[in-house]
Design a protein around this motif. Structure first.
Motif, PDB file in Angstrom:
ATOM      1  N   ARG A  23      39.523  34.491  24.795  1.00 47.40           N
ATOM      2  CA  ARG A  23      40.606  34.443  25.779  1.00 47.40           C
ATOM      3  C   ARG A  23      40.026  34.926  27.110  1.00 47.40           C
ATOM      4  N   TYR A  24      40.242  34.142  28.154  1.00 47.13           N
ATOM      5  CA  TYR A  24      39.630  34.450  29.445  1.00 47.13           C
ATOM      6  C   TYR A  24      40.642  34.345  30.576  1.00 47.13           C
ATOM      7  N   SER A  25      40.273  34.989  31.682  1.00 43.83           N
ATOM      8  CA  SER A  25      41.031  34.883  32.929  1.00 43.83           C
ATOM      9  C   SER A  25      40.026  34.660  34.050  1.00 43.83           C
ATOM     10  N   CYS A  57      38.455  27.329  46.242  1.00 44.25           N
ATOM     11  CA  CYS A  57      38.233  27.936  44.919  1.00 44.25           C
ATOM     12  C   CYS A  57      37.525  26.984  43.947  1.00 44.25           C
ATOM     13  N   GLY A  58      36.641  26.167  44.484  1.00 44.70           N
ATOM     14  CA  GLY A  58      35.922  25.195  43.660  1.00 44.70           C
ATOM     15  C   GLY A  58      35.113  25.820  42.540  1.00 44.70           C
ATOM     16  N   ALA A  59      34.500  26.974  42.788  1.00 43.92           N
ATOM     17  CA  ALA A  59      33.702  27.630  41.746  1.00 43.92           C
ATOM     18  C   ALA A  59      34.604  28.091  40.598  1.00 43.92           C
ATOM     19  N   ALA A  60      35.751  28.658  40.934  1.00 45.82           N
ATOM     20  CA  ALA A  60      36.686  29.114  39.903  1.00 45.82           C
ATOM     21  C   ALA A  60      37.179  27.935  39.071  1.00 45.82           C
ATOM     22  N   GLU A 102      42.237  41.443  52.116  1.00 45.20           N
ATOM     23  CA  GLU A 102      41.835  42.366  51.058  1.00 45.20           C
ATOM     24  C   GLU A 102      42.149  41.730  49.703  1.00 45.20           C
ATOM     25  N   PRO A 103      41.250  40.876  49.192  1.00 47.71           N
ATOM     26  CA  PRO A 103      41.527  40.191  47.929  1.00 47.71           C
ATOM     27  C   PRO A 103      41.739  41.143  46.755  1.00 47.71           C
ATOM     28  N   GLU A 104      41.166  42.343  46.838  1.00 50.18           N
ATOM     29  CA  GLU A 104      41.360  43.308  45.754  1.00 50.18           C
ATOM     30  C   GLU A 104      42.823  43.719  45.625  1.00 50.18           C
ATOM     31  N   THR A 105      43.575  43.682  46.717  1.00 50.19           N
ATOM     32  CA  THR A 105      45.000  44.026  46.670  1.00 50.19           C
ATOM     33  C   THR A 105      45.758  43.007  45.813  1.00 50.19           C
ATOM     34  N   ASP A 106      45.497  41.725  46.030  1.00 51.80           N
ATOM     35  CA  ASP A 106      46.130  40.679  45.214  1.00 51.80           C
ATOM     36  C   ASP A 106      45.698  40.800  43.752  1.00 51.80           C
ATOM     37  N   ALA A 107      44.433  41.109  43.543  1.00 50.60           N
ATOM     38  CA  ALA A 107      43.924  41.229  42.174  1.00 50.60           C
ATOM     39  C   ALA A 107      44.567  42.399  41.440  1.00 50.60           C
ATOM     40  N   VAL A 108      44.751  43.512  42.126  1.00 53.53           N
ATOM     41  CA  VAL A 108      45.383  44.679  41.506  1.00 53.53           C
ATOM     42  C   VAL A 108      46.840  44.359  41.150  1.00 53.53           C
ATOM     43  N   GLN A 109      47.532  43.626  42.022  1.00 51.80           N
ATOM     44  CA  GLN A 109      48.916  43.232  41.706  1.00 51.80           C
ATOM     45  C   GLN A 109      48.948  42.309  40.486  1.00 51.80           C
ATOM     46  N   TRP A 110      47.936  41.493  40.309  1.00 45.72           N
ATOM     47  CA  TRP A 110      47.833  40.556  39.189  1.00 45.72           C
ATOM     48  C   TRP A 110      47.627  41.265  37.850  1.00 45.72           C
ATOM     49  N   LEU A 127      43.866  33.289  29.083  1.00 45.64           N
ATOM     50  CA  LEU A 127      44.822  34.358  28.805  1.00 45.64           C
ATOM     51  C   LEU A 127      45.921  34.320  29.860  1.00 45.64           C
ATOM     52  N   THR A 128      45.537  34.010  31.088  1.00 45.34           N
ATOM     53  CA  THR A 128      46.477  33.900  32.203  1.00 45.34           C
ATOM     54  C   THR A 128      46.130  32.640  32.990  1.00 45.34           C
ATOM     55  N   ALA A 129      47.043  32.214  33.812  1.00 42.09           N
ATOM     56  CA  ALA A 129      46.736  31.128  34.743  1.00 42.09           C
ATOM     57  C   ALA A 129      45.691  31.641  35.733  1.00 42.09           C
ATOM     58  N   ARG A 130      44.859  30.738  36.233  1.00 41.42           N
ATOM     59  CA  ARG A 130      43.841  31.123  37.211  1.00 41.42           C
ATOM     60  C   ARG A 130      44.530  31.689  38.450  1.00 41.42           C
ATOM     61  N   LEU A 131      43.977  32.763  38.971  1.00 44.89           N
ATOM     62  CA  LEU A 131      44.479  33.365  40.202  1.00 44.89           C
ATOM     63  C   LEU A 131      43.551  32.946  41.335  1.00 44.89           C
ATOM     64  N   ASP A 132      44.071  32.164  42.266  1.00 38.11           N
ATOM     65  CA  ASP A 132      43.309  31.752  43.439  1.00 38.11           C
ATOM     66  C   ASP A 132      43.766  32.598  44.619  1.00 38.11           C
ATOM     67  N   ILE A 133      42.838  33.355  45.200  1.00 38.83           N
ATOM     68  CA  ILE A 133      43.157  34.231  46.324  1.00 38.83           C
ATOM     69  C   ILE A 133      42.623  33.583  47.598  1.00 38.83           C
ATOM     70  N   ASP A 134      43.510  33.385  48.541  1.00 38.56           N
ATOM     71  CA  ASP A 134      43.215  32.660  49.769  1.00 38.56           C
ATOM     72  C   ASP A 134      42.870  33.614  50.914  1.00 38.56           C
ATOM     73  N   ALA A 135      41.658  33.467  51.450  1.00 37.29           N
ATOM     74  CA  ALA A 135      41.224  34.300  52.568  1.00 37.29           C
ATOM     75  C   ALA A 135      42.074  34.064  53.819  1.00 37.29           C
ATOM     76  N   CYS A 136      42.769  32.930  53.890  1.00 36.79           N
ATOM     77  CA  CYS A 136      43.662  32.668  55.029  1.00 36.79           C
ATOM     78  C   CYS A 136      44.929  33.513  54.954  1.00 36.79           C
ATOM     79  N   GLU A 137      45.227  34.035  53.764  1.00 35.81           N
ATOM     80  CA  GLU A 137      46.457  34.792  53.569  1.00 35.81           C
ATOM     81  C   GLU A 137      46.234  36.289  53.391  1.00 35.81           C
ATOM     82  N   THR A 138      45.031  36.683  53.012  1.00 40.08           N
ATOM     83  CA  THR A 138      44.785  38.099  52.776  1.00 40.08           C
ATOM     84  C   THR A 138      43.369  38.471  53.189  1.00 40.08           C
TER      85      THR A 138
END
Length: 153
Positions: free
Chosen positions: A86-88, A101-104, A132-140, A119-130
């Motif tokens: 099981r992966y995320s 997010c081509g690599a992901a 601090e990508p770690e903030t989105d990841a912590v919320q995830w 295990l979860t849907a892929r989380l794509d974090i957009d540099a145009c919107e944030t």
């Protein structure tokens, strides 16, 4: 306690920082965590009784970062059958590019081909919107944690 392996592919360090942040936050949830450095990926095949999180940025025209590309090629070539894994995946990218997010997406397709289950849907974090990508990841993490707990029920 379940073991969680975290792997990252990074160009400028953001994906590594996200992976390091997730490693400590997931450890606080009483999981055994293992952050695998790119230099230690050669020969690494995820175990099916452990969870896997891949954090990767995208470079060039939707390409994998140089530090994780050899492992991707190795996994694709060896093609281990991993139906119990099981992966995320967390992708860092910039939506102003067609290859967002081509690599992901490549990792998602590879692990699906290997028989692994997300295990979860892929989380794509957009540099145009944030910035601090770690903030989105912590919320995830709450989404990830709920999914991980449901495996044991």
């Amino acid at each position: 306690m379940e073991k969680v392996n975290l792997v990252f592919g990074t160009v400028y360090g953001s994906a590594q920082f996200v992976a390091e942040t997730l490693t400590s936050k997931i450890a606080e949830l009483d999981f055994e965590t293992n952050l695998i450095q790119s230099s230690d990926l050669t020969g690494f095949v995820p175990k099916e009784d452990e969870l896997l999180i891949i954090v990767t940025s995208t470079t060039g025209q939707g390409d994998l970062p140089d530090d994780i590309a050899p492992w991707f090629a190795e996994m694709k070539s060896a093609a281990p059958y991993l139906p119990g894994l099981r992966y995320s995946i967390i992708g860092l990218g910039d939506s102003s590019y067609e290859t967002f997010c081509g690599a992901a997406k490549q990792f998602d397709e590879l692990f699906a081909e290997l028989g692994a289950k997300p295990l979860t849907a892929r989380l794509d974090i957009d540099a145009c919107e944030t910035m601090e990508p770690e903030t989105d990841a912590v919320q995830w993490i709450s989404t990830w944690h709920s999914a991980a707990q449901s495996l044991n029920q």
